[in-house]
Design an enzyme around this catalytic site. Structure first.
Site, PDB file in Angstrom:
ATOM      1  N   GLU A  60       0.864  -1.182   0.000  1.00  0.00           N
ATOM      2  CA  GLU A  60       0.000   0.000   0.000  1.00  0.00           C
ATOM      3  C   GLU A  60       0.897   1.228   0.000  1.00  0.00           C
ATOM      4  O   GLU A  60       1.959   1.233   0.636  1.00  0.00           O
ATOM      5  CB  GLU A  60      -0.900   0.014   1.247  1.00  0.00           C
ATOM      6  CG  GLU A  60      -1.754   1.281   1.340  1.00  0.00           C
ATOM      7  CD  GLU A  60      -2.855   1.201   2.390  1.00  0.00           C
ATOM      8  OE1 GLU A  60      -2.754   0.381   3.316  1.00  0.00           O
ATOM      9  OE2 GLU A  60      -3.820   1.977   2.257  1.00  0.00           O
TER      10      GLU A  60
ATOM     11  N   ASN B 207     -12.356  -3.446   0.975  1.00  0.00           N
ATOM     12  CA  ASN B 207     -11.278  -3.526   1.961  1.00  0.00           C
ATOM     13  C   ASN B 207     -11.856  -3.262   3.340  1.00  0.00           C
ATOM     14  O   ASN B 207     -12.228  -2.130   3.634  1.00  0.00           O
ATOM     15  CB  ASN B 207     -10.199  -2.490   1.671  1.00  0.00           C
ATOM     16  CG  ASN B 207      -9.157  -2.456   2.771  1.00  0.00           C
ATOM     17  OD1 ASN B 207      -8.422  -3.424   2.968  1.00  0.00           O
ATOM     18  ND2 ASN B 207      -9.096  -1.350   3.513  1.00  0.00           N
ATOM     19  N   GLU B 208     -11.929  -4.254   4.143  1.00  0.00           N
ATOM     20  CA  GLU B 208     -12.418  -4.192   5.521  1.00  0.00           C
ATOM     21  C   GLU B 208     -13.566  -3.189   5.705  1.00  0.00           C
ATOM     22  O   GLU B 208     -13.611  -2.431   6.659  1.00  0.00           O
ATOM     23  CB  GLU B 208     -11.277  -3.919   6.510  1.00  0.00           C
ATOM     24  CG  GLU B 208     -10.503  -2.640   6.377  1.00  0.00           C
ATOM     25  CD  GLU B 208      -9.421  -2.486   7.465  1.00  0.00           C
ATOM     26  OE1 GLU B 208      -9.374  -1.403   8.045  1.00  0.00           O
ATOM     27  OE2 GLU B 208      -8.655  -3.425   7.731  1.00  0.00           O
TER      28      GLU B 208
ATOM     29  N   CYS C 275      -6.644   0.850   2.965  1.00  0.00           N
ATOM     30  CA  CYS C 275      -7.630   1.938   2.936  1.00  0.00           C
ATOM     31  C   CYS C 275      -7.496   2.823   1.702  1.00  0.00           C
ATOM     32  O   CYS C 275      -8.453   3.484   1.293  1.00  0.00           O
ATOM     33  CB  CYS C 275      -7.487   2.801   4.191  1.00  0.00           C
ATOM     34  SG  CYS C 275      -8.050   1.956   5.668  1.00  0.00           S
TER      35      CYS C 275
END
Ligand code: AHR
Length: 668
Positions: A55, A396-397, A266
């Protein structure tokens, strides 16, 4: 001897061979591990078990792996890149990392402009007005990412887009300047176009300097517009254009990752709907890519974009695992993790078809023939052959809301229908348990999503006491991708807690399809998050103890797991882990023994069922004081050491306190 289960046990033949090989080999004939049908009981292990998570967090891409040396090369930084609460917001703008220079008594001025930019995606540029060039010229200096590190005799590729205004020719100098302002590299060129044009030159560094700056100055009167100022070392990873820092990329090669997840985290679902990561904005010529705020409170140039990610996967031998947003923004948008409110927003329904098409186009771009619309774009970028995409992650989560579920299902159904060959990875929240986890699993189960992404950042004790987590997962249901995990620290103890846990991932390699430690990289002076697997600055790299654990597991992977080969004499369950795997390709049997405790532990290892193995095995040991960690001053405090060890068909092995041992036995 072939390493197939079926061929491992053949007692009568083996007994006859024993005397011949007595000195060289371990002959192992015991039936202890046999399954009912006479073969050795084993479980398959996913071939993609250990991979990496990339990331752009903590300057992992710009100012990190991406080898561009100029910061804010296209003057697109703006105060909106930073949240309102960010302490370093002041002074963050189009001129961040830049200074005006008129050393040598030149005279002029600069301004930021947007009229007639090089293209509509790259709207800001600088106009420099040179009224008096003086002895040193007038222009701009860039300070790179905390300075620019150069190597003596290194060649550096410069390029910039320039357009002359109110004149027809100007001469330019580009310079590498040391801290005192002395020139340690110089090149020049002439500009004569009144339209935007790309100019290039090569500059040689006269000596090594850890923190120099770069100047571009006009040496004659006139006015010019400047944009997209770039400086790359010629020495990039594999000498690739728009390439990567070789030392950092090599660390990835050395990890032998089976897959690489990107671009986050994120970063994928973004800080509000307008900040979602759009892969199409990140391909093509770098000056045409659309830059944007990085959710981690800085700016992303996307110079390291989807083409570069896929190319990197290919270079390191990892399967690509791109993650796309599930049509909703991050629930923490707007820095709301501080205020606790829910910042998740869903794309308006009338935009969803367009969004879904982007996801389908990504698959075509990666795998489609050059005759397809998006396959042709991949070929145009220099890669006519497909990238062999097998996986795609959706979400994503994300917070498990109706907005999420509705959009996820729309994307998932469309991918399934058009690309049944692609394995979709779903998401079950940010924690190993709790509401999002429960709702996420329920939903994924209901929709029969093949793999779901679990995340956990927990204390080392959690990892030690949860290594039976997957033993009871229902094998008939979905598979797991442990997409992000870390034990909240970089000490040897942290790394060993992860190692103990990773033996359980191997044990459950039939259920856990993939796992990746997160995050991967952090610039030590700009950490958005701790801990990380690898720290770096402009000149040094620090692989952590955790890195070596990942490396030892990944480079000693197997495709079959054997239970009952290793038993521990005293039960110290939670502090100790062991696994025995077979790598069918090489025939090697690999033992991993992890001891996160302060006492030696004896493992009894019974290799009787494996047939003929060399009595001398390769042994790798990672050990030290539990508080040891690698640092910039002592980067090699915790590193593996390599030796050999003599093994027998059945033997006791004392695992020293605080250690991970890998024993690799080859066939004789
Ligand atoms: O790995 C750092 C962050 O942790 C990721 O961006 C996010 O998915 C998680 O919360």
């Amino acid at each position: 001897m072939a390493p197939d289960d079926a061929q491992i046990i053949n007692m009568s033949k083996i007994k006859r061979i024993v005397p011949l090989f007595l000195c060289l080999s371990v002959w192992l004939a015991g039936p202890a591990q046999k399954a009912k049908n006479g073969t050795l009981a084993s479980k398959p292990i996913s071939q993609d078990l250990f991979g990496i998570f990339f990331e752009d967090i903590s300057y992992a891409a710009d100012g990190g792996l991406y080898a561009e040396l100029i910061q804010n090369r296209s003057f697109e930084y703006n105060p909106g890149d930073k949240d309102a609460w960010a302490e370093d917001r002041h002074g963050w703008d189009a001129f961040t990392a830049w200074d005006y220079t008129n050393n040598g008594y030149g005279y002029g001025n600069i301004s930021l402009e947007t009229k007639e930019p090089i293209n509509p995606n790259n709207t800001h540029y600088v106009v420099v007005n040179v009224e008096e060039e003086g002895s040193e010229g007038v222009g701009l200096i860039n300070h790179g990412f905390d300075g620019i590190a150069i190597k003596e005799n290194g060649q550096y590729n410069f390029s910039a887009f320039i357009r002359l205004l109110k004149c027809s020719s100007m001469s330019f100098e580009i310079k590498l300047l040391d801290k005192k302002g002395d020139t340690i590299g110089l090149a020049n060129f002439t500009v004569n176009s009144t339209n935007w044009k790309k100019y290039a030159a090569t500059i040689r560094a006269g000596r090594t300097d850890d923190s120099c700056s770069f100047a571009i100055v006009a040496k004659s009167k006139g006015q010019f517009a400047l944009d997209m100022v770039s400086l790359f070392p010629q020495n990039t990873f594999k000498n690739e254009v728009n390439g990567l820092r070789p030392d950092l990329a090599q660390l990835l090669v050395d990890l032998h990752p089976k897959f690489m997840r990107f671009p986050g985290g994120c970063l994928v679902h973004g800080d509000g709907l307008g900040n979602m990561y759009c892969w199409k904005n990140t391909i093509g010529p770098i000056e045409q890519r659309i830059e944007q705020k990085n959710i981690w409170n800085y700016h992303q140039t996307v110079g390291l974009g989807y083409f570069e990610y896929f190319r990197l996967c290919e270079d390191v031998g990892a399967k690509p695992l791109p993650i796309v947003a599930a049509g909703v923004s991050c629930q923490n948008s707007g820095g709301t993790w501080r205020s606790g409110s829910n910042g998740q927003r869903g794309l308006p329904m009338d935009e969803m078809q367009h969004y879904i098409q982007d996801v389908l186009d990504l698959i075509e771009w990666a795998n489609g023939p050059v005759t397809s619309t998006w396959g042709a774009k991949r070929a145009e970028a220099g890669h006519p052959s497909p990238f062999h995409l097998e996986y795609i992650g959706i979400g994503n989560e994300d917070k498990q809301t109706d907005a999420f579920r509705e959009r996820f299902k729309m994307i998932y159904d469309a991918v399934k229908a058009k690309h049944p060959e692609i394995t979709v990875v779903g998401t079950v929240g940010p924690s190993p348990s709790g509401e999002d986890y429960d709702l996420g699993w329920k939903f994924a189960d209901q929709e029969k999503v093949p793999v779901v992404d679990e995340h956990y950042y927990e204390k080392p004790e959690w990892f030690l006491s949860n290594s039976s987590r997957y033993d009871s997962y229902d094998r008939s249901k979905l598979k797991v991708y442990v997409g992000e995990y870390a034990s909240q620290g970089n000490t040897l103890f942290n790394a060993l807690a992860e190692a103990v846990y990773m033996t359980s991932l191997e044990r459950n390699g039939d259920e856990v399809r993939m796992a990746s430690y997160a995050p991967l990289f952090a610039n030590k002076d700009h950490t958005s998050w701790n801990p990380n697997l690898i720290y770096f600055n402009n000149t040094a790299i620090v692989p952590t103890a955790n890195y070596y654990v990942q490396q030892l597991f990944s480079s000693n992977a197997g495709d079959k797991y054997f239970s009952n080969i290793i038993s521990f004499e005293k039960t110290r369950d939670s502090l100790v882990g062991g696994s025995c795997v077979l790598d069918t390709k090489t025939g090697d049997v690999i033992l991993k023994l992890a001891n996160a405790g302060n006492l030696p532990v004896t493992a009894v290892i019974d290799l009787s069922s494996f047939g003929l193995l060399n009595a001398t095995a390769d042994q790798t040991v990672l050990t030290g004081h539990p508080d040891d960690q690698n640092s910039f001053t002592n980067p090699r405090t915790v590193t593996p050491s390599y030796s050999s060890v003599t093994v027998r068909r059945k033997f006791g092995y004392t695992i020293i306190p605080y250690s991970l041992i890998v024993i690799r036995l080859s066939r004789s």
